[in-house]
Design a protein around this motif. Sequence first.
Motif, PDB file in Angstrom:
ATOM      1  N   MET A 194      -6.758   9.951   1.164  1.00 41.15           N
ATOM      2  CA  MET A 194      -5.782   8.992   1.670  1.00 41.15           C
ATOM      3  C   MET A 194      -6.164   7.573   1.230  1.00 41.15           C
ATOM      4  SD  MET A 194      -3.434  10.600   3.358  1.00 41.15           S
ATOM      5  CE  MET A 194      -2.727   9.329   4.415  1.00 41.15           C
ATOM      6  N   LEU A 195      -5.208   6.824   0.762  1.00 42.15           N
ATOM      7  CA  LEU A 195      -5.459   5.444   0.359  1.00 42.15           C
ATOM      8  C   LEU A 195      -5.062   4.506   1.491  1.00 42.15           C
ATOM      9  CD1 LEU A 195      -3.960   5.383  -3.269  1.00 42.15           C
ATOM     10  CD2 LEU A 195      -6.314   5.858  -2.599  1.00 42.15           C
ATOM     11  N   ASP A 196      -5.829   3.428   1.659  1.00 43.54           N
ATOM     12  CA  ASP A 196      -5.399   2.430   2.631  1.00 43.54           C
ATOM     13  C   ASP A 196      -4.276   1.590   2.008  1.00 43.54           C
ATOM     14  OD1 ASP A 196      -6.573   0.519   0.944  1.00 43.54           O
ATOM     15  OD2 ASP A 196      -8.444   0.490   2.075  1.00 43.54           O
ATOM     16  N   GLU A 197      -3.645   0.745   2.839  1.00 39.63           N
ATOM     17  CA  GLU A 197      -2.488  -0.012   2.373  1.00 39.63           C
ATOM     18  C   GLU A 197      -2.834  -0.943   1.213  1.00 39.63           C
ATOM     19  OE1 GLU A 197       0.710   0.366   3.136  1.00 39.63           O
ATOM     20  OE2 GLU A 197      -0.032   2.092   4.266  1.00 39.63           O
ATOM     21  N   ARG A 198      -4.042  -1.496   1.231  1.00 36.89           N
ATOM     22  CA  ARG A 198      -4.453  -2.397   0.160  1.00 36.89           C
ATOM     23  C   ARG A 198      -4.525  -1.655  -1.172  1.00 36.89           C
ATOM     24  NH1 ARG A 198     -10.229  -5.088   0.988  1.00 36.89           N
ATOM     25  NH2 ARG A 198     -10.832  -2.930   0.616  1.00 36.89           N
ATOM     26  N   LYS A 248      -2.980   1.150  -1.927  1.00 39.91           N
ATOM     27  CA  LYS A 248      -1.625   1.565  -2.307  1.00 39.91           C
ATOM     28  C   LYS A 248      -0.871   0.417  -2.975  1.00 39.91           C
ATOM     29  CE  LYS A 248      -0.769   5.121   1.216  1.00 39.91           C
ATOM     30  NZ  LYS A 248       0.006   5.448   2.433  1.00 39.91           N
ATOM     31  N   THR A 249      -1.001  -0.773  -2.395  1.00 37.37           N
ATOM     32  CA  THR A 249      -0.308  -1.936  -2.957  1.00 37.37           C
ATOM     33  C   THR A 249      -0.802  -2.238  -4.372  1.00 37.37           C
ATOM     34  OG1 THR A 249       0.019  -2.893  -0.771  1.00 37.37           O
ATOM     35  CG2 THR A 249       0.169  -4.397  -2.646  1.00 37.37           C
ATOM     36  N   LYS A 298       0.464   0.533  -6.741  1.00 39.94           N
ATOM     37  CA  LYS A 298       1.898   0.351  -6.993  1.00 39.94           C
ATOM     38  C   LYS A 298       2.122  -0.818  -7.957  1.00 39.94           C
ATOM     39  CE  LYS A 298       6.282  -0.252  -4.468  1.00 39.94           C
ATOM     40  NZ  LYS A 298       6.777  -1.529  -4.968  1.00 39.94           N
ATOM     41  N   THR A 299       1.423  -1.905  -7.739  1.00 40.68           N
ATOM     42  CA  THR A 299       1.567  -3.063  -8.614  1.00 40.68           C
ATOM     43  C   THR A 299       1.112  -2.748 -10.025  1.00 40.68           C
ATOM     44  OG1 THR A 299       1.158  -4.524  -6.730  1.00 40.68           O
ATOM     45  CG2 THR A 299       0.948  -5.488  -8.921  1.00 40.68           C
ATOM     46  N   LEU A 300      -0.003  -2.031 -10.138  1.00 47.74           N
ATOM     47  CA  LEU A 300      -0.532  -1.685 -11.462  1.00 47.74           C
ATOM     48  C   LEU A 300       0.457  -0.806 -12.232  1.00 47.74           C
ATOM     49  CD1 LEU A 300      -4.147  -0.783 -12.395  1.00 47.74           C
ATOM     50  CD2 LEU A 300      -2.315   0.750 -13.107  1.00 47.74           C
ATOM     51  N   VAL A 301       0.999   0.219 -11.551  1.00 46.88           N
ATOM     52  CA  VAL A 301       1.950   1.125 -12.222  1.00 46.88           C
ATOM     53  C   VAL A 301       3.193   0.353 -12.667  1.00 46.88           C
ATOM     54  CG1 VAL A 301       3.443   3.138 -11.944  1.00 46.88           C
ATOM     55  CG2 VAL A 301       1.129   3.182 -11.013  1.00 46.88           C
ATOM     56  N   GLU A 302       3.717  -0.486 -11.790  1.00 46.30           N
ATOM     57  CA  GLU A 302       4.932  -1.237 -12.125  1.00 46.30           C
ATOM     58  C   GLU A 302       4.681  -2.207 -13.287  1.00 46.30           C
ATOM     59  OE1 GLU A 302       7.086  -1.226  -7.709  1.00 46.30           O
ATOM     60  OE2 GLU A 302       5.849  -2.936  -8.324  1.00 46.30           O
ATOM     61  N   THR A 342      -2.903   7.218 -14.657  1.00 48.69           N
ATOM     62  CA  THR A 342      -2.982   8.583 -15.166  1.00 48.69           C
ATOM     63  C   THR A 342      -1.740   9.341 -14.695  1.00 48.69           C
ATOM     64  OG1 THR A 342      -4.093   9.362 -13.181  1.00 48.69           O
ATOM     65  CG2 THR A 342      -5.506   8.552 -14.989  1.00 48.69           C
ATOM     66  N   ALA A 343      -1.576  10.578 -15.166  1.00 49.51           N
ATOM     67  CA  ALA A 343      -0.454  11.399 -14.696  1.00 49.51           C
ATOM     68  C   ALA A 343      -0.533  11.564 -13.179  1.00 49.51           C
ATOM     69  CB  ALA A 343      -0.474  12.760 -15.389  1.00 49.51           C
ATOM     70  N   ARG A 344      -1.740  11.697 -12.665  1.00 53.60           N
ATOM     71  CA  ARG A 344      -1.911  11.841 -11.214  1.00 53.60           C
ATOM     72  C   ARG A 344      -1.500  10.550 -10.487  1.00 53.60           C
ATOM     73  NH1 ARG A 344      -7.596  13.718  -8.339  1.00 53.60           N
ATOM     74  NH2 ARG A 344      -6.776  13.931  -6.219  1.00 53.60           N
ATOM     75  N   GLY A 345      -1.833   9.411 -11.102  1.00 56.70           N
ATOM     76  CA  GLY A 345      -1.424   8.135 -10.521  1.00 56.70           C
ATOM     77  C   GLY A 345       0.086   7.974 -10.498  1.00 56.70           C
ATOM     78  N   TYR A 346       0.740   8.359 -11.604  1.00 58.46           N
ATOM     79  CA  TYR A 346       2.207   8.323 -11.646  1.00 58.46           C
ATOM     80  C   TYR A 346       2.797   9.235 -10.567  1.00 58.46           C
ATOM     81  CZ  TYR A 346       2.602   5.857 -16.173  1.00 58.46           C
ATOM     82  OH  TYR A 346       2.573   4.925 -17.182  1.00 58.46           O
ATOM     83  N   ARG A 347       2.169  10.421 -10.387  1.00 62.44           N
ATOM     84  CA  ARG A 347       2.674  11.367  -9.400  1.00 62.44           C
ATOM     85  C   ARG A 347       2.662  10.755  -8.000  1.00 62.44           C
ATOM     86  NH1 ARG A 347       5.817  15.289 -10.061  1.00 62.44           N
ATOM     87  NH2 ARG A 347       6.906  14.029  -8.567  1.00 62.44           N
ATOM     88  N   LEU A 348       1.545  10.132  -7.636  1.00 67.18           N
ATOM     89  CA  LEU A 348       1.436   9.505  -6.319  1.00 67.18           C
ATOM     90  C   LEU A 348       2.434   8.362  -6.189  1.00 67.18           C
ATOM     91  CD1 LEU A 348      -0.120   9.495  -3.640  1.00 67.18           C
ATOM     92  CD2 LEU A 348      -1.710   7.851  -4.659  1.00 67.18           C
ATOM     93  N   PHE A 349       2.596   7.601  -7.250  1.00 67.96           N
ATOM     94  CA  PHE A 349       3.547   6.489  -7.254  1.00 67.96           C
ATOM     95  C   PHE A 349       4.965   6.998  -7.019  1.00 67.96           C
ATOM     96  CE2 PHE A 349       6.593   4.106  -9.929  1.00 67.96           C
ATOM     97  CZ  PHE A 349       6.543   2.864  -9.304  1.00 67.96           C
ATOM     98  N   VAL A 350       5.358   8.035  -7.757  1.00 73.92           N
ATOM     99  CA  VAL A 350       6.721   8.572  -7.647  1.00 73.92           C
ATOM    100  C   VAL A 350       6.951   9.187  -6.268  1.00 73.92           C
ATOM    101  CG1 VAL A 350       8.206  10.446  -8.466  1.00 73.92           C
ATOM    102  CG2 VAL A 350       7.099   8.930 -10.108  1.00 73.92           C
ATOM    103  N   ASP A 351       5.941   9.904  -5.749  1.00 79.46           N
ATOM    104  CA  ASP A 351       6.123  10.610  -4.477  1.00 79.46           C
ATOM    105  C   ASP A 351       6.109   9.696  -3.259  1.00 79.46           C
ATOM    106  OD1 ASP A 351       6.295  12.970  -5.843  1.00 79.46           O
ATOM    107  OD2 ASP A 351       4.257  13.642  -5.406  1.00 79.46           O
ATOM    108  N   THR A 352       5.339   8.605  -3.299  1.00 81.19           N
ATOM    109  CA  THR A 352       5.138   7.825  -2.072  1.00 81.19           C
ATOM    110  C   THR A 352       5.507   6.350  -2.171  1.00 81.19           C
ATOM    111  OG1 THR A 352       2.822   7.276  -2.608  1.00 81.19           O
ATOM    112  CG2 THR A 352       3.221   9.363  -1.460  1.00 81.19           C
ATOM    113  N   MET A 353       5.729   5.842  -3.382  1.00 80.95           N
ATOM    114  CA  MET A 353       5.925   4.403  -3.510  1.00 80.95           C
ATOM    115  C   MET A 353       7.236   4.009  -4.170  1.00 80.95           C
ATOM    116  SD  MET A 353       2.079   3.565  -4.852  1.00 80.95           S
ATOM    117  CE  MET A 353       0.686   4.408  -4.098  1.00 80.95           C
ATOM    118  N   LEU A 354       7.942   4.990  -4.714  1.00 77.13           N
ATOM    119  CA  LEU A 354       9.176   4.668  -5.432  1.00 77.13           C
ATOM    120  C   LEU A 354      10.306   4.469  -4.439  1.00 77.13           C
ATOM    121  CD1 LEU A 354       9.825   4.400  -8.457  1.00 77.13           C
ATOM    122  CD2 LEU A 354      10.680   6.732  -8.398  1.00 77.13           C
ATOM    123  N   THR A 355      11.114   3.466  -4.672  1.00 79.00           N
ATOM    124  CA  THR A 355      12.197   3.154  -3.735  1.00 79.00           C
ATOM    125  C   THR A 355      13.576   3.317  -4.374  1.00 79.00           C
ATOM    126  OG1 THR A 355      11.980   0.813  -4.338  1.00 79.00           O
ATOM    127  CG2 THR A 355      10.796   1.553  -2.378  1.00 79.00           C
TER     128      THR A 355
END
Length: 337
Positions: free
Chosen positions: A1-5, A7-8, A11-15, A67-80
């Motif tokens: 589990m990632l903390d909010e910091r 995650k932010t 999310k910023t890095l992926v975007e 990474t692909a895993r990072g994109y997966r987490l981004f798409v599943d939990t951070m995409l709006t």
Amino acid sequence: MLDERAKTLLKTLVERYIADGQPVGSRTLSRASGLELSPATIRNVMADLEELGLIASPHTSAGRIPTARGYRLFVDTMLTAQPLGADAAPPEAVLPPDQPQRVIANAAQLLSNLSSFVGVVTAPRKSSVFHHIEFMRLSEKRVLVIIVAPDGDVQNRVIFTAQDYTQAQLVEASNYLTAHYAGLTIEQVRERLKTEVDALRGEIAALMQAAVQAGSEAMADSQEQVVISGERNLLTVQDLASDMGSLRKLFDLFEQKTQLMRLLDVSSRAEGVRIYIGGESMVVPYEELSVVSAPYVVDGRVVGTLGVIGPTRMAYDRMIQIVDITSRLVSNALSAK
């Protein structure tokens, strides 16, 4: 589990990476994230994300990329991204009612044009229900089976029989099949024949079993169709163009189409938009590629699938909207009478 910091920052890095295509450093993250963190703190969080396999550091840069895993987490939990209705489609997204083959070809091209990647669409699955069957004697032990669907679609198949039939016998078999089994699917007829074959005269039973097999093969042949548009777009994708070996394998995949059919068939059994990142699909097994797909319906029934194939560094929110809109446009165009 990632903390909010964390995650932010992820999310910023992926975007940022999706937008710029450049590895993202701690200074850029500090500015873009809006978090009041010291460079040392950001570097520590980045190290944790890297240890979790969510980001990676290219040899040529101090920055990080997802990474692909990072994109997966981004798409599943951070995409709006919010899927849009067909009425919110861009002006160039138009699919007027037409012949199904033309609608499918236009949809593949539309997906490619809107995404700048590869558009893929499976042709609508034809109903295996038959309205009428005819047998025509071609020569000794060679019979033409003509299967007419309720919508008027005709499938022809030549079968080789164990014995010679007169045309009168063929007409009798045709009349019996049509009278007793019209309106059923080929598979339903096959199951019924298993239990009723003993009650039929031997020669007619054998002829009908051969006809059912021919019908199954004809329906299967007519359904194995996938339309692809925009393959050459991948040649201009910076992340892919440097690896000609992977590109060659990918073009082989487009050429053969069988694996793509398997992937899109799986997608058709899910509701809404599906996203496969990196090698997740096992069908497009390349870390650098993702597939965004969705089923489309005609009269409330799923009949096919469409999608976009592109690099993992894609604007997923936009691709979701493109695929969602196109599936609705195809559904509307094919449902229009």
